[in-house]
Write a protein that holds these residues in place. Structure first.
Motif, PDB file in Angstrom:
ATOM      1  N   GLU A 158      38.750  56.412  20.229  1.00  0.00           N
ATOM      2  CA  GLU A 158      37.667  57.392  20.238  1.00  0.00           C
ATOM      3  C   GLU A 158      37.445  57.855  21.678  1.00  0.00           C
ATOM      4  O   GLU A 158      37.077  57.066  22.542  1.00  0.00           O
ATOM      5  N   GLU A 161      30.042  65.591  19.645  1.00  0.00           N
ATOM      6  CA  GLU A 161      31.134  64.692  19.261  1.00  0.00           C
ATOM      7  C   GLU A 161      31.956  65.287  18.114  1.00  0.00           C
ATOM      8  O   GLU A 161      33.185  65.219  18.117  1.00  0.00           O
ATOM      9  N   LYS A 187      35.930  66.286  18.373  1.00  0.00           N
ATOM     10  CA  LYS A 187      36.953  65.744  17.466  1.00  0.00           C
ATOM     11  C   LYS A 187      37.728  66.866  16.789  1.00  0.00           C
ATOM     12  O   LYS A 187      38.943  66.773  16.593  1.00  0.00           O
ATOM     13  N   LYS A 193      41.736  67.572  17.102  1.00  0.00           N
ATOM     14  CA  LYS A 193      42.553  67.695  15.907  1.00  0.00           C
ATOM     15  C   LYS A 193      43.366  68.979  15.934  1.00  0.00           C
ATOM     16  O   LYS A 193      44.557  68.993  15.605  1.00  0.00           O
ATOM     17  N   SER A 206      45.174  60.976  20.614  1.00  0.00           N
ATOM     18  CA  SER A 206      44.109  60.581  21.529  1.00  0.00           C
ATOM     19  C   SER A 206      44.623  59.644  22.616  1.00  0.00           C
ATOM     20  O   SER A 206      44.152  59.688  23.761  1.00  0.00           O
TER      21      SER A 206
END
Length: 275
Positions: free
Chosen positions: A8, A39, A43, A47, A53
Motif C-alpha cells: 500500500e 487514497e 489507487k 491501477k 506498487s
C-alpha cells in the motif's frame, strides 16, 4: 502456496517522508484532509498506470533524490505555465509572483510524479502518452512533451538553497532545526580538529551567506564580501537561536544580535541584507 503481499503506497512511511520533504522545498502546506477520497483516487491512478506498487516503491528507495528533483522541477515549471495562462497580459500586476507560495499539496501527491518518473526512466514514451490520455489530462500530448524535457533537464538541477557541513566531512541540503540540534550535539562530542560545522545559504545573486560554529561556541558570520564578524556566544541556546534565524533568512536580526554583544567596538556595514 505463497502470495506476495500487495504494498500500500498511499500511507507508506517512506512516501509520507518524501511528501513532507517536497512540501518543504516547494514552500507549501501538505493537505491531509479527505484522506479516504485522496487514497481512493491514488489507487485508481496507480491501477490506470499498470505499474506494480513494488516498482513504484523502488523509485523512492533507490532514486529518491532524482525523483525529488524531477517533481520539484516539473511542478515549478507547470505552475509558471498556469500563471501565464491565467494572466496572459505581461503588464497585469496580478502576474507578479515574486513572493508567491503554493497553497497546498495533497497527501500522496508524489505518487503521481513517481508514475511519470518510472515511465520516463524506462523510456516508455508511448506508455506515458497512453497513461496521460486515460487520465484525461488537458492537452496531454503537449504535457507529455514537457514531461520528457523536465525529466532530462531536472538531472542538472540543484534544489537546495541551504546546506550544512561538518569539519569531519558530513553534509546535507535543505537545513532544518533538527539538523542544527544534531550538529550542536555532534561538535560537543568531537575533538578540536573536527569540532566545527557551518551552514551556508545561497542567495539570489549567487553569494553565499555562511555561519560557522566551533565547539568553543565561537560564531563566525560571513555574509558575502561585506560582513565578517567573529562572535563569542553566551551558550549553546544562543548558538541555536542565531542559526535558526540564519536558516529563516533573518540576516539583519543576526547582525543586530552579534553587534549588541560583540566585545570589540567595530562598525559593520549592512549592505543588501533583507530580513
Amino acid at each position: 502456496m505463497w502470495f506476495k503481499k500487495k504494498i500500500e503506497l498511499f500511507n507508506h512511511p517512506l512516501i509520507e517522508k518524501v511528501d513532507k520533504e517536497l512540501s518543504s522545498i516547494l514552500k507549501a502546506d501538505l493537505i491531509t484532509s479527505d484522506s479516504e477520497i485522496l487514497e481512493r483516487l491514488s489507487k485508481e491512478e496507480q491501477k490506470q498506470s499498470g505499474i506494480a506498487s513494488s516498482d513504484l516503491l523502488s523509485i523512492y528507495e533507490n532514486k529518491k533524490d532524482d525523483l525529488i528533483k524531477f517533481t520539484c522541477y516539473s511542478y515549478s515549471k507547470e505552475s509558471k505555465i498556469e500563471l501565464v495562462e491565467e494572466y496572459p497580459n505581461p503588464e497585469d500586476d496580478k502576474q507578479d509572483n515574486s513572493d508567491s507560495k503554493t497553497v497546498g499539496l495533497s497527501n500522496g501527491f508524489s505518487i503521481t510524479y513517481a508514475i511519470y518518473f518510472y515511465l520516463l526512466s524506462k523510456n516508455d514514451n508511448k506508455g506515458l502518452l497512453d497513461y496521460l490520455s486515460v487520465r484525461r489530462i488537458p492537452s496531454f500530448k503537449k504535457f507529455h512533451e514537457r514531461l520528457i524535457n523536465y525529466f532530462h533537464e531536472s538531472k542538472g538541477v540543484v534544489l537546495s538553497d541551504s546546506y550544512i557541513q561538518y569539519a569531519a566531512g558530513y553534509d546535507k541540503g535543505n537545513v532544518t532545526i533538527e539538523d542544527i540540534d544534531k550538529a550542536i550535539k555532534y561538535i560537543q562530542e568531537m575533538d578540536e580538529e573536527h569540532g566545527a560545522f557551518w551552514i551556508s545559504i545561497l542567495m539570489d545573486n549567487d553569494e553565499e551567506y555562511v555561519i560557522e560554529v566551533n565547539k568553543r561556541q565561537k560564531v563566525s558570520v560571513m555574509y558575502g564580501e561585506k560582513i565578517d564578524i567573529q562572535y563569542d556566544s553566551q551558550d549553546w541556546n544562543e548558538v541555536k537561536h542565531i542559526l535558526k534565524l540564519h536558516i529563516d533568512r533573518k540576516f539583519e536580526d543576526i547582525i543586530l544580535t552579534v553587534k549588541k554583544y560583540r566585545k570589540h567596538n567595530k562598525t559593520y556595514k549592512l549592505c543588501g541584507l533583507r530580513a
